[in-house]
Design an enzyme around this catalytic site. Structure first.
Site, PDB file in Angstrom:
ATOM      1  N   CYS A   1      -5.354  -8.380 -14.222  1.00 45.76           N
ATOM      2  CA  CYS A   1      -5.896  -9.136 -15.335  1.00 45.76           C
ATOM      3  C   CYS A   1      -7.598  -9.777 -15.219  1.00 45.76           C
ATOM      4  CB  CYS A   1      -5.079 -10.229 -15.659  1.00 45.76           C
ATOM      5  SG  CYS A   1      -4.657 -11.635 -14.346  1.00 45.76           S
TER       6      CYS A   1
ATOM      7  N   CYS B   1      -0.595  -4.954 -17.481  1.00 52.56           N
ATOM      8  CA  CYS B   1      -0.041  -5.887 -16.344  1.00 52.56           C
ATOM      9  C   CYS B   1       1.184  -5.384 -15.981  1.00 52.56           C
ATOM     10  CB  CYS B   1       0.232  -7.348 -16.637  1.00 52.56           C
ATOM     11  SG  CYS B   1       1.097  -8.080 -15.513  1.00 52.56           S
TER      12      CYS B   1
ATOM     13  N   THR C   1      -6.960   0.827   5.321  1.00 53.95           N
ATOM     14  CA  THR C   1      -6.780  -0.194   6.569  1.00 53.95           C
ATOM     15  C   THR C   1      -7.450   0.001   7.730  1.00 53.95           C
ATOM     16  OG1 THR C   1      -4.415   0.172   5.715  1.00 53.95           O
ATOM     17  CG2 THR C   1      -4.522  -0.651   7.830  1.00 53.95           C
TER      18      THR C   1
ATOM     19  N   SER D   1       0.842  -1.115  -0.237  1.00 54.35           N
ATOM     20  CA  SER D   1       0.004  -0.140  -0.184  1.00 54.35           C
ATOM     21  C   SER D   1       0.810   1.356   0.130  1.00 54.35           C
ATOM     22  CB  SER D   1      -0.917   0.022   1.228  1.00 54.35           C
ATOM     23  OG  SER D   1      -1.672   1.080   1.282  1.00 54.35           O
TER      24      SER D   1
ATOM     25  N   CYS E   1       3.981 -13.218 -11.885  1.00 54.91           N
ATOM     26  CA  CYS E   1       2.907 -12.578 -11.259  1.00 54.91           C
ATOM     27  C   CYS E   1       3.171 -12.029  -9.941  1.00 54.91           C
ATOM     28  CB  CYS E   1       1.754 -13.694 -11.283  1.00 54.91           C
ATOM     29  SG  CYS E   1       0.206 -13.111 -10.581  1.00 54.91           S
TER      30      CYS E   1
ATOM     31  N   ARG F   1      -0.433  -3.337  -6.990  1.00 52.77           N
ATOM     32  CA  ARG F   1      -1.873  -3.901  -6.373  1.00 52.77           C
ATOM     33  C   ARG F   1      -2.989  -3.212  -6.670  1.00 52.77           C
ATOM     34  NH1 ARG F   1      -5.303  -6.980  -5.280  1.00 52.77           N
ATOM     35  NH2 ARG F   1      -5.508  -8.454  -3.335  1.00 52.77           N
TER      36      ARG F   1
ATOM     37  N   CYS G   1      -1.527  -9.096  -8.234  1.00 55.51           N
ATOM     38  CA  CYS G   1      -2.256  -7.591  -8.222  1.00 55.51           C
ATOM     39  C   CYS G   1      -3.535  -7.894  -8.581  1.00 55.51           C
ATOM     40  CB  CYS G   1      -1.311  -6.524  -9.408  1.00 55.51           C
ATOM     41  SG  CYS G   1      -1.839  -6.829 -10.802  1.00 55.51           S
TER      42      CYS G   1
END
Length: 620
Positions: A595, A554, A373, A90, A589, A337, A592
């Site tokens: 896709c 991506c 959060t 984050s 990968c 992310r 995140c």
């Protein structure tokens, strides 16, 4: 076989736990069929999927209630990352409201990472050459907040959970839900099978996943989790709700020259490098120890299929403000992310028979604040309190050294949803419910900015209407023929680099020759001809109409649409269209989920790889 040791105290029978049974029971010469597998089972009171802030807050609160009431409760947390925090990313600036409620004395606990208070906040509008100060909405005030690495914060919270007696199993991903015999309720989670090769055959190292049967299952997977998708579809949790919308955040952490370091400073940006049609913005957070977190969030409702989130971040660093900030510095981390952006109107039904959605599995991010959060933690605490109360009310079973499977009626978690609606989380999200959706109304981007200023500064959500998210992010994508590719400047190392150089900083790794966890229809090869057809149709539509969007979207270089030269007709992976085929570099990968969300054909499903695979974040 792999063995885990329970953290439960005073229960000798729980000290040794069989997680996977021997591969010698299985023949590796035929295709894997999960229905044929015999699995070890373990019975727990609460199974939590995901050791993020929401899941760990729920686990800690359950154990606090155990101590307060004297009623023992067994809590297991499954985490797909190799370590707690290794898949957490984050900005991040944390509002400690929920932490203050959960652990009132947290500031006196050893090792806590909330050591850099936010000292001042500002907003800037960037043009290609200038940085112009903007009014700072009161919701974005960071007084009393802390700049942290969320990865480090989550790791610390994990140690607190273990000290409370929570069993945490890193490296064990929840791959499917267990249902009651009538299929009407959830009764736990199955962890992922390991040792399946790319052709969906069992290797000599094959080990079947384990069943964790639970009275209550809490899904805390983060945005767009695979089990959350399963539960939402199974129980129709989106009925009457808006589609969830998302943003993709890509970030870097730099060690900057001491002359540029301003500890505690928080800056948010709008404008450059994004065009006026694209929702998003950047951030700069001056962390501890001379480190600076910087990045950009781009709404996945962007229309132009040529856009590259990674290249937008690199372009942003070419702005004079960032050139000066980063001169003489060193990039030490990178990651990406997706985050929820839909807000209150996109929250699904929060409970289902036998369980509930918490944290970003539900979607409690406050977009104007750029924070989630605190809301995630609070949702976990509320779910824990209602789960404990529900379990406490169940009829007592005969005492036994070993736990027994719960076969009673499904635990009702509906009071949890009521508790959320009565909490400050709901009030906060209701106040800003019209901000993010206003950018997809007839007001457009500029009108959305004007409305957001009016709503956050004056109206505070006190209007009798609610803007809605009508279509998915994928559906916002325009055809390539309707768009022009953005102009991205050449990379200028070390200020900006190619994607694979940045990706190396994530330490991403997946076991070799494992089944590809990014799945097209029929990718388990249950029907080879249908698998070929699905792959061909995917390539045709995505190349012909959307110029191979995923190849740019991506942030880890997983997808490539390449020339079909030397295609092997025996391999489904070589199926393509008009000389092009899809290559999935699943080993890249970083989990995140972009896709699964953004692909225009909506035919890629993100599933969990073998436990422990993926990025190894430590400072993000």
């Amino acid at each position: 076989m792999l063995v885990a040791f329970s953290k439960a105290i005073g229960k000798p029978c729980r000290q040794r736990r069989l997680i996977h049974c021997s591969s010698l029971l299985y023949n590796s010469s035929h295709r894997f069929n999960p229905k044929e597998v015999e699995r070890e089972a373990d019975d727990v009171d609460v199974c939590i999927v995901g050791a993020g802030p929401a899941g760990l807050s729920a686990a800690i609160r359950l154990k606090q209630l155990e101590k307060e009431t004297g009623k023992e409760i067994r809590v297991v947390v499954l985490e797909k990352g190799g370590e707690v925090g290794s898949h957490t990313l984050s900005g991040a600036v944390i509002e400690p409201r929920a932490l203050n409620e959960l652990l009132p004395d947290w500031s006196n606990l050893p090792g806590h990472p909330l050591t850099r208070p936010a000292t001042n906040s500002s907003m800037r509008f960037l043009t290609p050459k200038y940085s112009i100060p903007m009014p700072h909405p009161p919701q974005m005030s960071n007084k009393g907040n802390y700049i942290v690495s969320l990865s480090q914060f989550t790791s610390w919270l994990g140690t607190i959970a273990e000290e409370h007696g929570v069993e945490i199993y890193p490296g064990f991903a929840g791959s499917s839900l267990i249902y009651s015999e009538d299929g009407k309720s959830v009764r736990g989670v199955v962890t992922n099978d390991v040792g399946i090769d790319k052709q969906y055959q069992m290797k000599d190292s094959f080990e079947p996943g384990m069943m964790f049967r639970a009275k209550v299952t809490l899904l805390a997977e983060g945005a767009h989790g695979s089990l959350t998708k399963e539960a939402v579809k199974k129980f129709n949790l989106r009925e009457g709700k808006d589609p969830q919308t998302y943003g993709i955040g890509v970030k870097e952490v730099w060690r900057v020259d001491e002359k540029q370091y301003r500890p505690g400073e928080v800056i948010h940006t709008m404008g450059y490098p994004l065009d006026y049609r694209t929702y998003g913005g950047g951030w700069v957070y001056h962390m501890d120890d001379g480190l600076v977190s910087l990045g950009i969030v781009i709404g996945l409702d962007y229309a132009n299929p040529y856009l590259s989130p990674y290249c937008e971040l690199q372009k942003m660093k070419h702005h004079p403000y960032f050139r000066q900030l980063l001169a003489g510095g060193e990039r030490i981390a990178y990651g990406g992310r997706t985050i929820n952006e839909g807000g209150l109107q996109s929250l699904p039904k929060l409970h289902f028979p036998g369980g509930a959605l918490i944290g970003c599995s539900a979607g409690f991010v406050n977009v104007p604040k750029i924070k989630g959060t605190h809301n995630a933690m609070k949702s976990g605490m509320l779910a824990a309190e209602n789960a404990f109360k529900a379990i406490e009310s169940l009829p007592e079973t005969e005492s036994s050294e070993e736990e027994t499977e719960y076969t009673g009626p499904p635990v009702d978690m509906s009071p949890y949803e009521s508790a959320v609606k009565d909490s400050w989380v709901w009030k906060e999200l209701n106040e800003i419910r019209n901000v993010r959706p206003s950018f997809n109304t007839s007001l457009g981007i500029w009108g959305g900015m004007a409305w957001s200023g009016l709503d956050t500064l004056i109206l505070r959500g006190k209007v009798p209407w609610t803007f809605h998210n009508r279509i998915s992010d994928a559906a916002h994508t325009k055809k390539a023929s309707e768009c022009k590719p953005p102009q991205y400047p050449p990379f200028e190392p070390p200020l900006s680099t190619d994607l694979l150089t940045a990706l190396a900083l994530t330490s991403t790794n997946h076991a070799e020759n494992q089944f590809v966890h990014l799945r097209l229809p029929h990718s388990t090869l249950d029907n080879v001809e249908e698998a070929r057809k699905a792959r061909k149709e995917h390539v045709k539509t995505n190349v012909q109409e959307y110029a191979g969007l995923l190849g740019r979207a991506c942030p880890a270089g997983v997808y490539e649409y390449v020339d079909q030269a030397e295609a092997n007709p025996e391999r489904v992976e070589d199926e393509g269209w008009d000389g092009k085929k899809l290559v999935i570099n699943s080993q890249n990968c970083i989990h995140c989920k972009l896709c699964d969300i953004k692909v225009p054909t909506q035919d890629i499903t993100w599933t969990v790889p073998e436990g422990g695979g993926g990025p190894k974040y430590s400072i993000t």
